[in-house]
Scaffold this motif. Structure first.
Motif, PDB file in Angstrom:
ATOM      1  N   ASP A 177       5.243   8.758  -3.545  1.00 51.85           N
ATOM      2  CA  ASP A 177       5.320   8.714  -2.080  1.00 51.85           C
ATOM      3  C   ASP A 177       5.347   7.276  -1.558  1.00 51.85           C
ATOM      4  OD1 ASP A 177       5.294  11.506  -1.762  1.00 51.85           O
ATOM      5  OD2 ASP A 177       3.108  11.548  -1.873  1.00 51.85           O
ATOM      6  N   GLU A 178       5.262   6.353  -2.464  1.00 49.35           N
ATOM      7  CA  GLU A 178       5.310   4.922  -2.163  1.00 49.35           C
ATOM      8  C   GLU A 178       4.183   4.478  -1.240  1.00 49.35           C
ATOM      9  OE1 GLU A 178       9.372   4.630  -0.749  1.00 49.35           O
ATOM     10  OE2 GLU A 178      10.123   4.528  -2.806  1.00 49.35           O
ATOM     11  N   ASP A 179       3.008   5.144  -1.376  1.00 56.23           N
ATOM     12  CA  ASP A 179       1.887   4.786  -0.503  1.00 56.23           C
ATOM     13  C   ASP A 179       0.557   4.585  -1.235  1.00 56.23           C
ATOM     14  OD1 ASP A 179       1.319   7.425  -1.102  1.00 56.23           O
ATOM     15  OD2 ASP A 179       1.258   8.097   0.982  1.00 56.23           O
ATOM     16  N   VAL A 180       0.603   4.483  -2.560  1.00 52.62           N
ATOM     17  CA  VAL A 180      -0.585   4.179  -3.369  1.00 52.62           C
ATOM     18  C   VAL A 180      -0.136   3.319  -4.549  1.00 52.62           C
ATOM     19  CG1 VAL A 180      -2.456   5.098  -4.800  1.00 52.62           C
ATOM     20  CG2 VAL A 180      -1.717   6.364  -2.781  1.00 52.62           C
ATOM     21  N   LEU A 181      -0.918   2.290  -4.838  1.00 49.02           N
ATOM     22  CA  LEU A 181      -0.655   1.443  -5.993  1.00 49.02           C
ATOM     23  C   LEU A 181      -1.662   1.744  -7.097  1.00 49.02           C
ATOM     24  CD1 LEU A 181      -0.108  -1.997  -4.240  1.00 49.02           C
ATOM     25  CD2 LEU A 181       1.649  -0.499  -5.211  1.00 49.02           C
TER      26      LEU A 181
ATOM     27  N   ILE B 239       7.145  -0.240   0.034  1.00 47.89           N
ATOM     28  CA  ILE B 239       5.834   0.397   0.186  1.00 47.89           C
ATOM     29  C   ILE B 239       5.670   0.972   1.584  1.00 47.89           C
ATOM     30  CG2 ILE B 239       3.339  -0.053   0.184  1.00 47.89           C
ATOM     31  CD1 ILE B 239       4.008  -2.195  -1.984  1.00 47.89           C
ATOM     32  N   ASN B 240       5.124   2.186   1.647  1.00 42.78           N
ATOM     33  CA  ASN B 240       4.789   2.822   2.919  1.00 42.78           C
ATOM     34  C   ASN B 240       3.402   2.354   3.327  1.00 42.78           C
ATOM     35  OD1 ASN B 240       7.141   4.364   3.312  1.00 42.78           O
ATOM     36  ND2 ASN B 240       6.404   5.882   1.856  1.00 42.78           N
ATOM     37  N   TRP B 241       3.355   1.225   4.002  1.00 45.73           N
ATOM     38  CA  TRP B 241       2.095   0.642   4.456  1.00 45.73           C
ATOM     39  C   TRP B 241       1.505   1.519   5.546  1.00 45.73           C
ATOM     40  CZ3 TRP B 241       0.675  -3.294   1.433  1.00 45.73           C
ATOM     41  CH2 TRP B 241       1.668  -4.002   0.749  1.00 45.73           C
ATOM     42  N   SER B 242       0.187   1.605   5.619  1.00 50.34           N
ATOM     43  CA  SER B 242      -0.482   2.366   6.678  1.00 50.34           C
ATOM     44  C   SER B 242      -0.254   1.658   8.015  1.00 50.34           C
ATOM     45  CB  SER B 242      -1.979   2.480   6.392  1.00 50.34           C
ATOM     46  OG  SER B 242      -2.580   1.205   6.494  1.00 50.34           O
TER      47      SER B 242
END
Length: 129
Positions: free
Chosen positions: A80-84, A9-12
């Protein structure tokens, strides 16, 4: 089982990811929330939604006060691996703290926000604390 799957995951910058919550049967969007690594890990382990409350700055097990828990049916990650996206069974049929099924109960019509969803249960009867 290792926790390497969390590294995908692309965590913020503040360690969070937005989460869209959808009713598994109707497809209706119930709410948007946030998770950190621990919230997602607990969600996957327990099968019930756990979020990060930005206002309270702590983990929040959905339904811990109201009883309106969310049973996880599927967890999806976007391209984009930044929203679930969580597919859930909403216990009690109420996801919103206002006593409605969905947090998205207002619609823009003629430049005015119009309430389009009725209250199922008065919040004063849900939250006694």
């Amino acid at each position: 089982m290792t926790d390497e799957w969390l590294d995908t995951i692309n965590w913020s910058a503040d360690g969070l990811v937005p989460v869209i919550v959808q009713d598994e049967n109707s497809g209706k969007i119930l709410m948007v929330a946030w998770m950190n690594r621990e919230a997602l890990k607990r969600t996957a382990e327990t099968g019930e939604a756990v979020y990060w409350s930005r206002s309270r700055k702590k983990l929040w097990h959905k339904g811990e006060e109201s009883g309106h828990t969310q049973a996880i049916k599927a967890i999806h990650l976007d391209c984009d691996e930044d929203v679930l996206l969580l597919s859930v069974e909403q216990k009690g049929g109420i996801a919103c703290h206002t006593g409605r099924q969905s947090c998205f109960f207002r619609q823009l019509k003629n430049k005015e926000w119009v309430v389009t969803e009725s209250v199922i249960k008065d919040p004063s009867q849900i939250y006694t604390q």
